[in-house]
Each structure stands twice: as C-alpha cells, then as structure tokens.
Scaffold this active site. Structure first.
Site, PDB file in Angstrom:
ATOM      1  N   GLU A   1       0.853  -1.187   0.000  1.00 27.15           N
ATOM      2  CA  GLU A   1       0.000   0.000   0.000  1.00 27.15           C
ATOM      3  C   GLU A   1       0.892   1.240   0.000  1.00 27.15           C
ATOM      4  OE1 GLU A   1      -3.142   0.446   2.912  1.00 27.15           O
ATOM      5  OE2 GLU A   1      -3.591   2.470   2.185  1.00 27.15           O
TER       6      GLU A   1
ATOM      7  N   GLU B   1       4.497   4.823   4.000  1.00 25.99           N
ATOM      8  CA  GLU B   1       4.043   6.197   4.299  1.00 25.99           C
ATOM      9  C   GLU B   1       5.258   7.004   4.746  1.00 25.99           C
ATOM     10  OE1 GLU B   1       2.548   9.386   4.381  1.00 25.99           O
ATOM     11  OE2 GLU B   1       0.822   8.049   4.144  1.00 25.99           O
TER      12      GLU B   1
ATOM     13  N   THR C   1     -11.295   4.501   3.735  1.00 23.11           N
ATOM     14  CA  THR C   1     -10.134   5.254   4.237  1.00 23.11           C
ATOM     15  C   THR C   1     -10.612   6.606   4.760  1.00 23.11           C
ATOM     16  OG1 THR C   1      -9.430   6.650   2.376  1.00 23.11           O
ATOM     17  CG2 THR C   1      -8.841   4.315   2.261  1.00 23.11           C
ATOM     18  N   ARG C   2      -9.729   7.265   5.518  1.00 22.55           N
ATOM     19  CA  ARG C   2     -10.077   8.549   6.112  1.00 22.55           C
ATOM     20  C   ARG C   2     -10.307   9.610   5.031  1.00 22.55           C
ATOM     21  NH1 ARG C   2      -6.006  10.542  10.648  1.00 22.55           N
ATOM     22  NH2 ARG C   2      -4.799  10.925   8.788  1.00 22.55           N
ATOM     23  N   TYR C   3      -9.471   9.591   3.993  1.00 20.53           N
ATOM     24  CA  TYR C   3      -9.636  10.584   2.921  1.00 20.53           C
ATOM     25  C   TYR C   3     -10.937  10.370   2.170  1.00 20.53           C
ATOM     26  CZ  TYR C   3      -5.553  13.467   3.223  1.00 20.53           C
ATOM     27  OH  TYR C   3      -4.643  14.406   3.649  1.00 20.53           O
ATOM     28  N   GLU C   4     -11.306   9.129   2.014  1.00 20.25           N
ATOM     29  CA  GLU C   4     -12.578   8.856   1.347  1.00 20.25           C
ATOM     30  C   GLU C   4     -13.724   9.451   2.153  1.00 20.25           C
ATOM     31  OE1 GLU C   4     -14.632   5.095   1.916  1.00 20.25           O
ATOM     32  OE2 GLU C   4     -14.466   4.801  -0.231  1.00 20.25           O
TER      33      GLU C   4
ATOM     34  N   ASP D   1       9.971   6.849   0.541  1.00 18.37           N
ATOM     35  CA  ASP D   1       9.302   6.944  -0.751  1.00 18.37           C
ATOM     36  C   ASP D   1       9.052   5.543  -1.327  1.00 18.37           C
ATOM     37  OD1 ASP D   1       8.611   7.443  -3.384  1.00 18.37           O
ATOM     38  OD2 ASP D   1      10.066   9.063  -3.625  1.00 18.37           O
TER      39      ASP D   1
ATOM     40  N   ASP E   1     -10.702  11.153  -5.445  1.00 15.47           N
ATOM     41  CA  ASP E   1     -11.899  11.997  -5.442  1.00 15.47           C
ATOM     42  C   ASP E   1     -11.638  13.302  -6.179  1.00 15.47           C
ATOM     43  OD1 ASP E   1     -10.010  12.682  -3.378  1.00 15.47           O
ATOM     44  OD2 ASP E   1     -11.441  14.189  -2.725  1.00 15.47           O
TER      45      ASP E   1
ATOM     46  N   ASP F   1      -2.049  12.015  -3.191  1.00 11.26           N
ATOM     47  CA  ASP F   1      -2.006  13.480  -3.279  1.00 11.26           C
ATOM     48  C   ASP F   1      -2.305  13.871  -4.726  1.00 11.26           C
ATOM     49  OD1 ASP F   1      -1.238  13.789  -0.582  1.00 11.26           O
ATOM     50  OD2 ASP F   1       0.840  13.355  -1.092  1.00 11.26           O
TER      51      ASP F   1
END
Ligand code: SAM
Length: 223
Positions: A52, A77, A201-204, A109, A167, A131
C-alpha cells in the site's frame, strides 16, 4: 501515450507534523523497529506480498492485514503523524505491543521500493486517494504516471491487481488517460461505488462529507 521520462523520486508533501507526543515518540523509537520493512521479514505463514502506497492514518492497511492473513502487506508512508497513527492502532496502550505477523511498515518513498521489486513478485498494489497535485505544472509529482506503468506491470504477479481511488476530478481524468494510454494492464473495474472488499479510508470519508465523488479503479496484470 508515448514513452515519457520518469519523474525524479522527490517528495513534495509534508513529512513531519506537529511536535510528537511522548507516546508517539515511544512508538517510533521502540515499536517501529520491530515491524520495519525490509529489516523485519514477514512470518513464514505469508504466501503473497501486497503493497500500500501512502497509507495515511493506516486504517485501510490495518483492515487489509487483519482480513488477509496469507498476505504480507508492506505499508508505505512518509508522513510521521500517519506512521504514528498506524503504530498506535497496532499497539493497545498499556500492553507490550506484538507486531502483526503480516504487516510491515516502510517509512520512505514507495517508488524506489517498487522499482527494486522482483518481476512478478507483488500480488496487490493499493493507491488510495493519492495526493492529487491538480496543477498541470505539478503533474509529474503524481504517483499515477505513464513512466511508472512499466515498472508496475513488471512487478505484478500474473492476475495481480492494482487498486486506485481518487476523489479529485483532475486526478480522475489524468488516471483515465494514463490507463487508456497503456496496454500492459487490463482495466477490470471502474466504478463510483466502493467495491465491498475494499476497506474505507479517512480521505474517502472526508471526500464523501464534502460531496466529492470518488472513482475506484481495479487494474489487472495478464494471467
Ligand atoms: C492524500 S493522503 C491519502 C492517505 C490515505 N491513503 C487515505 O486514503 O486516507 C496521501 C498520502 O500519501 C503519502 N505519500 C505521498 N507520496 C508518497 C510516496 N512516494 N511514498 C509513500 N507515501 C507517499 C502522503 O504522505 C500522504 O499521507
């Protein structure tokens, strides 16, 4: 799409956040080394490797690893508070934390890591809400990039899957173009409804709250 020069492996997002709390410092110093990739291998029960990229708060990585004990998930991450968030999810307070047998954390990275992987060695790759870098002059910073497709096609195992979600309308159009411009991976799914087996996910959640419509893609390597 014609062949393009790969963008440089340079990170542009934030790596550190607010001053760390003592528990976060403890987790980084004492727990992270016990599940750092590649220093700590997976348990022998693991039969396939997943990756991931940009796990954010780690809720998606933790859910995947728990539901798929046969898969060894390398969760990458670079943002320190995100790394602490996954560590604290895995380490209940007050107890000596036990690293999960099939989850390892890579704190650099993900692109050089991915390029260094052996041919056909990865069963699944996850890129959830990367991002977006919506300005066109920043397009080379995007993880979905024509220059990376050959590497991803090379490392995916036969029938292996690359999941992407975004998104951001610019990133969505860009991803559609990059997919249409290549022939090494097959577009198996493109949907506006998150497939049932994909953890949220949190961003979703933030995107849905703000009425931004995510798109979910699943690309497959040939069998
Ligand atoms: C917009 S956030 C999404 C987080 C999470 N996937 C989610 O859906 O909630 C993107 C994350 O990717 C991380 N990231 C960006 N480029 C990366 C790279 N090359 N390697 C590893 N992580 C990266 C960032 O630090 C950031 O936390």
């Amino acid at each position: 799409m014609t062949s393009v020069k790969p963008p440089p492996d340079r990170l542009y997002g934030r790596i550190t956040g607010k001053k760390l709390r003592p528990r976060q410092e403890w987790l980084l110093e004492h727990f992270l080394p016990r599940l750092s990739w590649p220093q700590i291998p997976f348990a022998p029960t693991v039969t396939e490797t997943w990756l991931e990229v940009g796990f954010g708060g780690g809720e998606h990585a933790a859910a995947l690893a728990q539901a798929n004990p046969q898969a060894g998930l390398i969760a990458a991450e670079v943002f320190e508070p995100g790394i602490c968030s996954l560590l604290s999810r895995l380490a209940p307070e007050g107890a000596d934390p036990i690293p999960p047998p099939n989850l390892r954390i890579f704190t650099d990275d993900a692109r050089p890591l991915l390029r260094a992987m052996q041919d056909k060695s990865l069963s699944k790759l996850f890129l959830m809400f990367p991002d977006p870098w919506p300005k066109s002059r920043h397009a080379k910073r995007r993880f979905v990039h024509p220059a990376l497709i050959a590497d991803i096609a090379r490392i995916l195992a036969p029938g292996g899957e690359w999941r992407i979600a975004s998104d951001d309308p610019t990133y969505q159009a860009w991803t559609d173009d990059v997919i249409a411009g290549q022939s090494s991976l097959h577009l198996a799914v493109r949907t506006k409804i998150r497939p049932a087996s994909w953890p949220p996910t949190r961003y979703e959640a933030k995107a849905l709250l703000a009425d931004r419509q995510p798109i979910y893609w699943s690309l497959r390597a040939p069998d």
